[in-house]
Design an enzyme around this catalytic site. Structure first.
Site, PDB file in Angstrom:
ATOM      1  N   HIS A 100     -15.406  17.528  55.597  1.00 13.05           N
ATOM      2  CA  HIS A 100     -16.660  18.107  56.058  1.00 13.05           C
ATOM      3  C   HIS A 100     -16.415  18.746  57.422  1.00 13.05           C
ATOM      4  O   HIS A 100     -15.470  18.378  58.131  1.00 13.05           O
ATOM      5  CB  HIS A 100     -17.732  17.033  56.190  1.00 13.05           C
ATOM      6  CG  HIS A 100     -18.245  16.526  54.880  1.00 13.05           C
ATOM      7  ND1 HIS A 100     -19.358  15.726  54.791  1.00 13.05           N
ATOM      8  CD2 HIS A 100     -17.809  16.700  53.614  1.00 13.05           C
ATOM      9  CE1 HIS A 100     -19.593  15.428  53.533  1.00 13.05           C
ATOM     10  NE2 HIS A 100     -18.661  16.009  52.791  1.00 13.05           N
TER      11      HIS A 100
ATOM     12  N   GLU B 123     -17.754  18.334  60.273  1.00 18.00           N
ATOM     13  CA  GLU B 123     -17.711  17.383  61.379  1.00 18.00           C
ATOM     14  C   GLU B 123     -16.359  16.680  61.447  1.00 18.00           C
ATOM     15  O   GLU B 123     -15.788  16.507  62.531  1.00 18.00           O
ATOM     16  CB  GLU B 123     -18.785  16.306  61.214  1.00 18.00           C
ATOM     17  CG  GLU B 123     -20.195  16.831  61.167  1.00 18.00           C
ATOM     18  CD  GLU B 123     -20.698  17.032  59.731  1.00 18.00           C
ATOM     19  OE1 GLU B 123     -20.005  17.693  58.927  1.00 18.00           O
ATOM     20  OE2 GLU B 123     -21.790  16.539  59.432  1.00 18.00           O
TER      21      GLU B 123
ATOM     22  N   CYS C 233     -23.916  13.478  57.225  1.00 15.95           N
ATOM     23  CA  CYS C 233     -24.029  12.499  56.149  1.00 15.95           C
ATOM     24  C   CYS C 233     -23.538  11.150  56.677  1.00 15.95           C
ATOM     25  O   CYS C 233     -23.082  11.044  57.815  1.00 15.95           O
ATOM     26  CB  CYS C 233     -23.204  12.942  54.945  1.00 15.95           C
ATOM     27  SG  CYS C 233     -21.418  12.869  55.221  1.00 15.95           S
TER      28      CYS C 233
ATOM     29  N   CYS D 189     -19.800  11.187  57.926  1.00 20.56           N
ATOM     30  CA  CYS D 189     -19.618  11.880  59.202  1.00 20.56           C
ATOM     31  C   CYS D 189     -20.287  11.139  60.350  1.00 20.56           C
ATOM     32  O   CYS D 189     -19.750  11.078  61.457  1.00 20.56           O
ATOM     33  CB  CYS D 189     -20.138  13.302  59.096  1.00 20.56           C
ATOM     34  SG  CYS D 189     -19.192  14.297  57.912  1.00 20.56           S
TER      35      CYS D 189
END
Length: 158
Positions: free
Chosen positions: A57, A59, A87, A90
């Site tokens: 992701h 992040e 999420c 993360c």
């Protein structure tokens, strides 16, 4: 950091989100890690599909790069700017990294873990809590996400 700084860095995160689409045809999420001194130490955008990695992701990519730049897995005093509410994966990575702040754009009503669905960043059971600022340039971030999915479905952008 000030509201002006938050908007400045979120604009950069939105630019990175565009790279997710233009370079990798990924969901437009971009992230930046900024040190306490105001220096960008890591940047990233969604790379799940391109890297065949469910954990890639925006992040996580930005935090990995920040850790490499700083020579430490702890990102103490740093702020994570991300165009979409993190999420659970993360959010917990940010907790483990000891981030000072997370600033995000659009809420994620399905998997958001910074207050929308879950509140992992402020959970008192953790040994570290993170200051959260949500909704920075939310309309722009949300519109980009909506238009990405509308395009995938053959619909006109908003």
């Amino acid at each position: 950091m000030t509201v002006i700084d938050d908007e400045r860095w979120m604009h950069r995160a939105l630019e990175l989100a565009e790279r997710a689409v233009s370079e990798d045809d990924e969901i437009p999420v971009g992230a930046i890690v900024v040190s306490a001194d105001g220096d960008v130490v890591g940047e990233g955008w969604n790379r799940n599909i391109a890297e065949h990695d469910a954990s890639a992701h925006a992040e996580i990519v930005a935090m990995r790069r920040a850790g490499q730049a700083l020579g430490n897995h702890r990102l103490v005093g740093c702020t994570l700017y991300v165009t979409l509410e993190p999420c659970a994966m993360c959010a917990m990575a940010a907790v483990h990294a000891r981030m000072a702040r997370v600033v995000y754009g659009a809420n994620d009503p399905k998997t958001g873990a910074a207050g929308s669905v879950f509140d992992l960043l402020g959970d008192p059971r953790h040994n570290h809590r993170i200051e959260v600022t949500g909704g920075v340039l939310a309309d722009e971030a949300s519109t980009r996400l909506t238009n990405y999915f509308r395009n995938k479905r053959g619909k006109q952008p908003l």
